[in-house]
Design a protein around this motif. Structure first.
Motif, PDB file in Angstrom:
ATOM      1  N   GLY A 148      -2.163  -4.158  -9.448  1.00  0.00           N
ATOM      2  CA  GLY A 148      -2.871  -2.938  -8.947  1.00  0.00           C
ATOM      3  C   GLY A 148      -2.324  -2.101  -7.743  1.00  0.00           C
ATOM      4  O   GLY A 148      -1.491  -1.360  -7.906  1.00  0.00           O
ATOM      5  N   ILE A 149      -2.468  -3.073  -6.545  1.00  0.00           N
ATOM      6  CA  ILE A 149      -1.770  -2.570  -5.231  1.00  0.00           C
ATOM      7  C   ILE A 149      -1.022  -3.702  -4.836  1.00  0.00           C
ATOM      8  O   ILE A 149      -1.507  -4.701  -4.645  1.00  0.00           O
ATOM      9  N   LYS A 150       0.208  -3.289  -4.261  1.00  0.00           N
ATOM     10  CA  LYS A 150       1.189  -4.323  -3.736  1.00  0.00           C
ATOM     11  C   LYS A 150       1.842  -3.732  -2.796  1.00  0.00           C
ATOM     12  O   LYS A 150       2.595  -3.007  -2.651  1.00  0.00           O
ATOM     13  N   GLY A 151       1.530  -4.301  -1.495  1.00  0.00           N
ATOM     14  CA  GLY A 151       2.103  -3.888  -0.175  1.00  0.00           C
ATOM     15  C   GLY A 151       2.973  -5.286   0.109  1.00  0.00           C
ATOM     16  O   GLY A 151       2.481  -6.439   0.727  1.00  0.00           O
ATOM     17  N   LYS A 152       4.357  -5.271   0.081  1.00  0.00           N
ATOM     18  CA  LYS A 152       4.954  -6.635   0.141  1.00  0.00           C
ATOM     19  C   LYS A 152       4.586  -7.004   1.432  1.00  0.00           C
ATOM     20  O   LYS A 152       4.542  -8.192   1.748  1.00  0.00           O
ATOM     21  N   GLY A 153       4.797  -6.303   2.547  1.00  0.00           N
ATOM     22  CA  GLY A 153       4.605  -6.850   3.930  1.00  0.00           C
ATOM     23  C   GLY A 153       3.094  -6.735   4.291  1.00  0.00           C
ATOM     24  O   GLY A 153       2.749  -7.892   5.008  1.00  0.00           O
ATOM     25  N   LEU A 154       2.298  -5.897   3.905  1.00  0.00           N
ATOM     26  CA  LEU A 154       0.979  -5.887   4.381  1.00  0.00           C
ATOM     27  C   LEU A 154       0.127  -4.937   3.398  1.00  0.00           C
ATOM     28  O   LEU A 154       0.820  -3.939   3.020  1.00  0.00           O
ATOM     29  N   VAL A 155      -0.985  -5.313   3.202  1.00  0.00           N
ATOM     30  CA  VAL A 155      -1.984  -4.374   2.501  1.00  0.00           C
ATOM     31  C   VAL A 155      -3.199  -4.400   3.637  1.00  0.00           C
ATOM     32  O   VAL A 155      -3.892  -5.466   3.755  1.00  0.00           O
ATOM     33  N   ASP A 156      -3.650  -3.155   4.215  1.00  0.00           N
ATOM     34  CA  ASP A 156      -4.659  -3.140   5.200  1.00  0.00           C
ATOM     35  C   ASP A 156      -5.424  -2.092   4.579  1.00  0.00           C
ATOM     36  O   ASP A 156      -5.177  -1.039   4.725  1.00  0.00           O
ATOM     37  N   ILE A 157      -6.759  -2.630   4.509  1.00  0.00           N
ATOM     38  CA  ILE A 157      -7.912  -1.509   4.065  1.00  0.00           C
ATOM     39  C   ILE A 157      -9.012  -1.547   4.797  1.00  0.00           C
ATOM     40  O   ILE A 157      -9.563  -2.379   5.499  1.00  0.00           O
ATOM     41  N   GLU A 158      -9.316  -0.325   5.547  1.00  0.00           N
ATOM     42  CA  GLU A 158     -10.280  -0.154   6.494  1.00  0.00           C
ATOM     43  C   GLU A 158     -11.428   0.945   5.671  1.00  0.00           C
ATOM     44  O   GLU A 158     -12.407   0.644   6.348  1.00  0.00           O
ATOM     45  N   LYS A 159     -10.874   1.459   4.905  1.00  0.00           N
ATOM     46  CA  LYS A 159     -11.917   2.604   4.240  1.00  0.00           C
ATOM     47  C   LYS A 159     -11.523   2.731   2.523  1.00  0.00           C
ATOM     48  O   LYS A 159     -10.755   2.338   2.237  1.00  0.00           O
ATOM     49  N   GLY A 160     -12.438   3.420   2.125  1.00  0.00           N
ATOM     50  CA  GLY A 160     -12.143   4.038   0.592  1.00  0.00           C
ATOM     51  C   GLY A 160     -13.152   3.232  -0.436  1.00  0.00           C
ATOM     52  O   GLY A 160     -13.912   2.325  -0.041  1.00  0.00           O
ATOM     53  N   ASN A 161     -13.157   3.859  -1.379  1.00  0.00           N
ATOM     54  CA  ASN A 161     -13.697   3.432  -2.967  1.00  0.00           C
ATOM     55  C   ASN A 161     -12.793   2.940  -3.795  1.00  0.00           C
ATOM     56  O   ASN A 161     -12.270   3.849  -4.209  1.00  0.00           O
ATOM     57  N   ILE A 162     -12.154   1.859  -3.776  1.00  0.00           N
ATOM     58  CA  ILE A 162     -11.054   1.596  -4.633  1.00  0.00           C
ATOM     59  C   ILE A 162     -11.381   0.563  -5.835  1.00  0.00           C
ATOM     60  O   ILE A 162     -12.250  -0.508  -5.721  1.00  0.00           O
ATOM     61  N   THR A 163     -11.021   1.000  -6.839  1.00  0.00           N
ATOM     62  CA  THR A 163     -11.316   0.308  -8.348  1.00  0.00           C
ATOM     63  C   THR A 163     -10.001  -0.089  -8.905  1.00  0.00           C
ATOM     64  O   THR A 163      -8.950   0.999  -9.045  1.00  0.00           O
ATOM     65  N   ILE A 164      -9.837  -1.207  -9.173  1.00  0.00           N
ATOM     66  CA  ILE A 164      -8.554  -1.570  -9.724  1.00  0.00           C
ATOM     67  C   ILE A 164      -8.790  -2.428 -10.830  1.00  0.00           C
ATOM     68  O   ILE A 164      -9.528  -3.259 -11.193  1.00  0.00           O
ATOM     69  N   THR A 165      -7.781  -2.093 -12.132  1.00  0.00           N
ATOM     70  CA  THR A 165      -7.598  -3.028 -13.263  1.00  0.00           C
ATOM     71  C   THR A 165      -6.184  -3.288 -13.461  1.00  0.00           C
ATOM     72  O   THR A 165      -5.254  -2.356 -13.538  1.00  0.00           O
ATOM     73  N   ALA A 166      -5.848  -4.539 -13.202  1.00  0.00           N
ATOM     74  CA  ALA A 166      -4.478  -5.028 -13.252  1.00  0.00           C
ATOM     75  C   ALA A 166      -4.488  -5.767 -14.452  1.00  0.00           C
ATOM     76  O   ALA A 166      -5.036  -6.896 -14.695  1.00  0.00           O
TER      77      ALA A 166
END
Length: 679
Positions: free
Chosen positions: A332-350
Motif C-alpha cells: 500500500g505505502i512504501k517509503g524505502k528510507g522512512l515512512v513517518d505519519i503524524e496526521k491523517g485518516n489513512i485506509t489501506i488495502t494491499a
C-alpha cells in the motif's frame, strides 16, 4: 516561484546580530558551487540601509520595492532591509503549508541570481539513544517539521502573482499563469522548478502523468490537487524523478482520484542529481525517487493496479489531516528510507503485499545490516486502518515506532502475515492498536519494547508477541485475545504495564531461537552478525536445545491457557517473579508444567500471585484447594474469581476462599472483564 520567502517585519538590528547564520548557510552535495554576481548593484553610501548590509561583509543589491537585499559572497540572500527600516529574512515554508497563504509581500529581485540553496534545519534523524541501555531511539519531537531549503533560483521566474494552474479535460491539459517551468504535451505535464502548481479536472490516457524534474538545489515542489481525476492506463499518474522535496496537497473539500496502468511498457531515462544517467520504470501509482510529503484536508484516492500504491525511494511523510484511501496490488505505502505519519485518516488495502513498509538496508555480501536512520516506520498520530494486507500489516527493516508524540494514533491491522514486524526492533510507546493477523501479531527478529499504548492482538494459531531476542514490557496494555503462545522471546522482562493473554499453548514462553510455532515460516540463520545486540550467527531454527530467562518485577498480569499439555508462565531457563500482580489460569490436562514452569531456577516471591490449575505446578507452591467460577479465592494480599474449575491453586502463602473483596485497597479490571483485587 519566489513567494516562499515570508517577510518578517519590524525586527531590530540587535535581533539580526544574534541570528544563528550557521544554520542558514552551506550547500547540499548535489548543489553547484555558486559565484558572486560579477556586476552587483551597490546602493549609494548616503542610503542608510547600506551600512547594515556591509557591516558583516554583505553585498547590497537594490530590490524593486526600495528594499536593500544583502547578499553573502556566495551569492545567497542573507537578509534584506525594507525602506521603512524593518528587516526580512528568508524562511522555509513550514512542511507542506500553502505558500500562497502568506500575508507578507515577497521580495522581488531585479535579475536572476545564483542557484545555491540556503539550507535550514530539518527533522532530526530518528536514531538510537546512546544513553539508553535498551537501545531505545528517541522519538522525533512533534514540534519538528520538515522545512524545504530556500533556493535563490526560485526567484528566476516571476509570474503575475498567481500559481500556475493546470486543468485537465478530454483533450489533455491546459495551463494558465505560466511561470516558465511547465511543459505540456497532451496529458503529460512536466514541472522543472520549485513552486506551487494547481491541478484540477479529469483525464484518462497513456500520457496522463504529472512528472517532476526539478533541481535538487531548489526548494519544494507543491502539487496542489483541487479536484483532480487522473487515470494513466500505462504508467504512473504522478512521477517524481528529481526534486528537493515534493508535497502532494489535497486541498480542502476536494476529492482527488489517481490510478495507474496494470502493466508497464515505458522506461524513463533521465540524469539524476549526481549527474548519472538513469533508466527507470515507475513502480507505483504515486512514485517518487526523492522525499515526498502529503498534506491538506481534502481526500486522496490512490489505486495501484501495477504494483504499489504510494512509493518513495527515500522518505514518505504524512503531515496533514488528509483522508487517504490506497488500494494496491502489492504494497500500500512504501517509503524505502522512512515512512513517518503524524496526521491523517489513512485506509489501506494491499492485496498481496504489506500495508506499510520501509525496507532500506545495507547489503554486505550475503549479510544485510542497518542503514542508520533508514528502514523506519514511525507513527506519531493519525488514524490508520489496514483493512487487508496480503502479507504483513506494518513492516520495517530497522524499526517500527508507535508513539503519542503528536496525538494518540489509532491503528487497525488485518493481515494474512504478521501484524507489526521488524527485522530489528519494534517500539510501541503509545497508540490504540488493534492487530488481527494470520501469523504473529507483533514480531521482531531482535527486540520488542512496550512502553505505552493499548495494543489488542488476535493471532489465532500463532504467537501474539514474538521477539527472537528480548521482549520488554515497561508500560501500556497488551491484550492478546487469541494466540498459540501469547508472549514468546528468549528473554522476557516485565517491569510494568497491564497484560491480558489467552493462548492455546503456553501463555508466556521464555525460550531461545527463531519462531517455529503454529503457521510461522521464520527459519534459522537470520544474519544476526550485523545487528546491534545480535548473537553473531543464526540460531538454526527451533527452540528445543535453547534456554530462556523470564523476569517479572512489576505490572498487573493475567494469563489463561487452553487445555492440553500447556503452561501458564514457562521459562526454559530461570524464572523470577519478584514483583507485580500475576494471575494464571492454566487448563493443563496432561504432561508437565502447569501455572508456573521452569527448567532452571524458579524464584516466586511476590505476595500478589495466584495460579489456578487442575494439577500441581512445576514451580512455586501448590495448595490443594478446589475452586470453581462462583467465588473469589486468594489470601490477604490478592483475590480473584476464576473462569475455570480445578483442584490446585498456586500462591506465595496459604490460599482459600475470599468472602469480602472490599477489604482490598486496589483493583484492576483486565480487558477480558475479569477483575483482580490486591493490597
Amino acid at each position: 516561484m519566489y513567494n516562499n520567502l515570508i517577510l518578517r517585519k519590524s525586527i531590530a538590528v540587535t535581533a539580526f546580530a544574534t541570528l544563528p547564520f550557521g544554520l542558514m548557510t552551506g550547500c547540499s552535495d548535489d548543489s553547484v558551487s555558486p559565484t558572486t554576481p560579477s556586476n552587483p548593484a551597490v546602493l549609494p553610501q548616503e542610503d542608510s540601509n547600506t551600512n547594515a548590509c556591509t557591516y558583516e561583509g554583505y553585498n547590497a543589491i537594490p530590490g524593486t520595492k526600495g528594499e536593500a537585499i544583502c547578499m553573502d559572497n556566495a551569492g545567497n540572500i542573507a537578509f534584506w532591509i525594507n525602506s521603512d527600516g524593518s528587516y526580512g529574512f528568508p524562511e522555509a515554508v513550514q512542511d507542506g503549508a500553502s505558500e500562497s497563504d502568506s500575508t507578507s509581500a515577497p521580495v522581488e529581485l531585479p535579475q536572476p541570481i545564483s542557484s545555491s540553496s540556503i539550507p535550514t534545519v530539518g527533522e532530526p534523524t530518528i536514531g538510537e539513544s546512546s544513553s539508553s541501555s535498551a537501545g531505545l531511539p528517541q522519538p522525533v519531537s512533534s514540534s519538528s517539521q520538515e522545512t524545504p531549503a530556500v533556493s535563490s533560483s526560485s526567484y528566476e521566474s516571476a509570474s503575475n502573482g498567481n500559481s500556475p494552474a493546470i486543468t485537465y479535460a478530454a483533450s489533455g491539459a491546459t495551463l494558465t499563469n505560466d511561470n516558465g517551468c511547465v511543459t505540456i504535451n497532451g496529458g503529460e505535464v512536466l514541472i522543472t522548478c520549485a513552486g506551487e502548481y494547481d491541478f484540477s479536472g479529469s483525464y484518462s490516457g497513456t500520457d496522463a502523468q504529472i512528472r517532476v524534474y526539478s533541481p535538487k538545489a531548489d526548494s519544494g515542489v507543491y502539487l496542489n490537487l483541487r479536484g483532480l481525476t487522473l487515470e494513466n492506463t500505462a504508467d504512473a499518474p504522478i512521477y517524481v524523478q528529481m526534486a528537493s522535496k515534493t508535497f502532494v496537497v489535497a486541498k480542502s473539500e476536494t476529492v482527488n482520484t489517481l490510478s495507474d496502468g496494470s502493466t508497464r511498457a515505458k522506461a524513463h531515462t533521465y540524469v539524476n542529481s549526481s549527474g548519472v544517467t538513469k533508466t527507470d520504470t515507475t513502480n507505483a501509482a504515486i512514485y517518487s525517487k526523492d522525499d515526498m510529503t502529503f498534506k491538506g484536508t481534502g481526500t486522496l484516492k490512490v489505486t495501484g493496479n501495477y504494483n504499489n500504491g504510494i512509493q518513495s525511494s527515500n522518505d514518505l511523510r504524512f503531515r496533514g489531516e488528509t483522508t487517504i484511501n490506497v488500494t494496491a496490488k502489492n504494497n500500500g505505502i512504501k517509503g524505502k528510507g522512512l515512512v513517518d505519519i503524524e496526521k491523517g485518516n489513512i485506509t489501506i488495502t494491499a492485496t498481496s503485499g504489506d500495508g506499510i513498509k520501509s525496507d532500506e538496508c545495507t547489503v554486505n555480501g550475503s549479510d544485510t545490516t542497518i542503514t542508520e536512520g533508514k528502514g523506519i516506520v514511525s507513527i506519531k498520530g493519525g488514524t490508520i486502518n489496514i483493512t487487508k494486507a496480503g502479507d504483513d500489516g506494518i513492516q520495517a527493516f530497522n524499526y517500527v515506532m508507535i508513539s503519542d508524540s503528536v496525538s494518540v494514533p489509532s491503528i487497525k491491522v488485518n493481515s494474512t502475515g504478521k501484524g507489526i514486524v521488524s527485522e530489528n526492533r519494534v517500539y510501541i510507546n503509545g497508540g490504540e492498536n488493534t492487530v488481527t493477523s494470520g501469523d504473529d501479531g507483533v514480531h521482531s527478529n531482535l527486540n520488542i519494547d512496550f512502553n505505552g499504548g493499548f495494543t489488542t492482538i488476535t493471532a489465532k494459531g500463532n504467537d501474539g508477541v514474538h521477539a527472537d531476542s528480548t521482549l520488554r514490557i515497561n508500560d501500556g496494555t497488551v491484550y492478546v485475545k487469541d494466540s498459540y503462545e501469547g508472549l514468546e522471546a528468549w528473554y522476557i522482562t516485565i517491569s510494568g504495564g497491564i497484560t491480558d493473554v489467552y493462548a492455546t499453548d503456553d501463555g508466556w514462553n521464555a525460550a531461545g531461537g527463531n519462531d517455529g510455532s503454529g503457521n510461522n515460516t521464520q527459519t534459522g540463520g537470520n544474519n544476526w552478525g550485523g545487528r546491534p545486540g545480535g548473537f553473531g550467527g543464526g540460531f538454526g531454527g527451533g527452540m528445543g536445545s535453547s534456554s530462556g530467562h523470564l523476569t517479572v518485577t512489576g505490572g498487573v498480569h493475567y494469563v489463561k491457557t487452553g487445555s492440553g499439555d500447556t503452561d501458564g508462565i514457562d521459562s526454559n531457563g530461570d524464572l523470577t517473579i519478584s514483583g507485580g500482580v500475576v494471575v494464571v489460569e492454566c487448563q493443563i490436562s496432561g504432561g508437565m508444567g502447569g501455572s508456573f514452569d521452569s527448567d532452571g531456577t524458579a524464584t516466586l516471591t511476590t505476595k500478589t500471585l495466584l495460579g489456578f490449575s487442575k494439577s500441581r505446578s512445576e514451580a512455586g507452591t501448590s495448595y490443594n484447594v478446589s475452586f470453581n467460577t462462583s467465588g473469589y479465592y486468594g489470601n490477604s494480599n490478592i483475590a480473584f474469581k476464576p473462569t475455570t474449575s480445578g483442584s490446585y491453586i498456586q500462591g506465595t502463602s496459604q490460599v482459600s476462599t475470599v468472602s469480602n473483596i472490599n477489604s482490598y485497597s486496589k483493583n484492576v479490571t483486565f480487558p477480558n472483564g475479569s477483575t483482580v483485587y490486591y493490597n
